[in-house]
Scaffold this motif. Sequence first.
Motif, PDB file in Angstrom:
ATOM      1  N   TRP A   7       1.178  -1.162   0.190  1.00  0.00           N
ATOM      2  CA  TRP A   7       0.030  -0.198  -0.113  1.00  0.00           C
ATOM      3  C   TRP A   7       0.426   1.623  -0.517  1.00  0.00           C
ATOM      4  N   GLY A   8       2.436   1.304   0.593  1.00  0.00           N
ATOM      5  CA  GLY A   8       3.056   2.193   0.833  1.00  0.00           C
ATOM      6  C   GLY A   8       3.510   2.603  -1.140  1.00  0.00           C
ATOM      7  N   ARG A   9       2.913   1.571  -1.865  1.00  0.00           N
ATOM      8  CA  ARG A   9       3.856   1.786  -3.066  1.00  0.00           C
ATOM      9  C   ARG A   9       5.067   2.077  -3.775  1.00  0.00           C
ATOM     10  N   ARG A  45      -3.322  -4.192   1.205  1.00  0.00           N
ATOM     11  CA  ARG A  45      -3.301  -3.142   1.763  1.00  0.00           C
ATOM     12  C   ARG A  45      -2.480  -3.830   3.155  1.00  0.00           C
ATOM     13  N   TYR A  47       1.128  -2.823   3.809  1.00  0.00           N
ATOM     14  CA  TYR A  47       2.054  -1.272   3.199  1.00  0.00           C
ATOM     15  C   TYR A  47       3.349  -2.047   3.004  1.00  0.00           C
ATOM     16  N   ASN A 312      -4.120   6.718  -1.388  1.00  0.00           N
ATOM     17  CA  ASN A 312      -1.862   6.388  -0.744  1.00  0.00           C
ATOM     18  C   ASN A 312      -1.440   7.081  -2.243  1.00  0.00           C
ATOM     19  N   TYR A 315       0.477  10.653  -1.983  1.00  0.00           N
ATOM     20  CA  TYR A 315       2.064  10.647  -1.670  1.00  0.00           C
ATOM     21  C   TYR A 315       2.844  10.738  -2.380  1.00  0.00           C
ATOM     22  N   GLN A 322       4.494   3.617   6.258  1.00  0.00           N
ATOM     23  CA  GLN A 322       4.448   3.684   7.984  1.00  0.00           C
ATOM     24  C   GLN A 322       4.834   3.140   8.524  1.00  0.00           C
ATOM     25  N   ASP A 375       2.747   7.719   9.232  1.00  0.00           N
ATOM     26  CA  ASP A 375       2.860   7.956   7.508  1.00  0.00           C
ATOM     27  C   ASP A 375       3.687   8.103   7.378  1.00  0.00           C
TER      28      ASP A 375
END
Length: 446
Positions: A7-9, A45, A47, A312, A315, A322, A375
């Motif tokens: 999820w943080g890509r 989901r 991260y 997300n 960003y 996170q 985050d």
Amino acid sequence: MQELTGWGRTAPTVAHVAAPSTVTDVSRFVAESGSRGVIVRGLGRSYGDAAQNAGGLVLRLGAFDEIGPVDPETGLVTCGAGVSLDRLLREVLPRGWFVPVTPGTRQVSLGGAVAADVHGKNHHRDGSLSAHVAALTLVDGRGVVRRLTPSDDLFWSVPGGMGLTGVVLEVTLRLIRVESSLMQVDTTRTGSLDETMAVLAESDRTSRYTVAWVDCLARGSARGRGVVTAGDHATSEQAGEHAGGQTRGSLSRALGRRPLPAPPWAPSGALNLVTVGLFNEAYHRRAPRATRRSLEGVGTFFHPLDVVDGWNRIYGSRGFVQHQFAVEDPECVRRVVGRLSDRRAPTFLCVLKRLGPAGRGPLSFPSPGWTLAVDLPVSDSLGDLLDELDADVLASGGRVYLAKDSRLRPESVALMYPRLDEWRSLRDELDPEHVFQSDLSRRLNL
């Protein structure tokens, strides 16, 4: 082949992706997985890299989406691992039931929630999700279907095991009764971190659900100021007196309508000291000076970010991390918030909660005390900051949540999770050849 990220890509990798539709298919994929192994991916989901498997196989279990009847006496319901918490709630809430534990989003699969042993705003009262699982069915590393219950030690390798002990196929979950789809919520603005922590601790004694938003950019005496929300499920009488008599059948207001789309892209640097500072100031000022009681839908209270699909992406292309840790020592929380403030780290999502007793799973994250989740957009200096935070958490006897992690050092895991070898022994019984692998398991030498 498909490129996957958390999820943080961050840290994308490429894997073969398959979507089995039967138990036989799952067993075959497990048996035929190559040297890079196999891992299950829910709704993406986690991260970090827990649901990625570079060069290997990734399974999606969307076809395992059945929801069984709810036992009216016990609240037990058996669901496929691919069922999302969103769909489960839309099914059971109109009938007067609610999930016993929910994380900050409904857009997670039930199987993934069990694998991460998710916790919520009620951990101080109700523990993590595994405390409410009566049984689960999985395919082990030999391709054998097993049904496990909490009386079996092998069961406890699954919660917190991040999918590395088997493919969860279905879960029998114990729901809780509710009288409405509304929450009775007390909101309190605080002026400092000490006040935030004191109000949060006091709220734990009176409310089932508690959480605090913390301003990590505020400085001086205002450092760590926040907004504390404490809630309980509203009774039918309370719901009838407010909000036009909304009851548990009013799902459009309780869970929200279709989420709004996030922008398809956002420039890196859009979240900076100026924009985040303005948001934090506005959010803090919006909260009441004195405690205010109100009624909110369960969606607004539990899952505010679900109103934007793909949030997300705000960003930017570099993504975000996170960092979530649990620690008993409140001074560690104060030091971490101080570091974030001193380093001017641009974060508008900084969430503090209280945790109750640890669960039975060797790799389950929650432990008594505090948990802080923050985050942070990826930047050239972020790695040094997070190394500092990890060192403080380790020195204080704390741990980092593997479901959120994307960059922890492998030597830290055994120190943070002293029961790691116990988990490995249980894992070896279920998966002696270590068929279940992920980018996370290789990175941390699990």
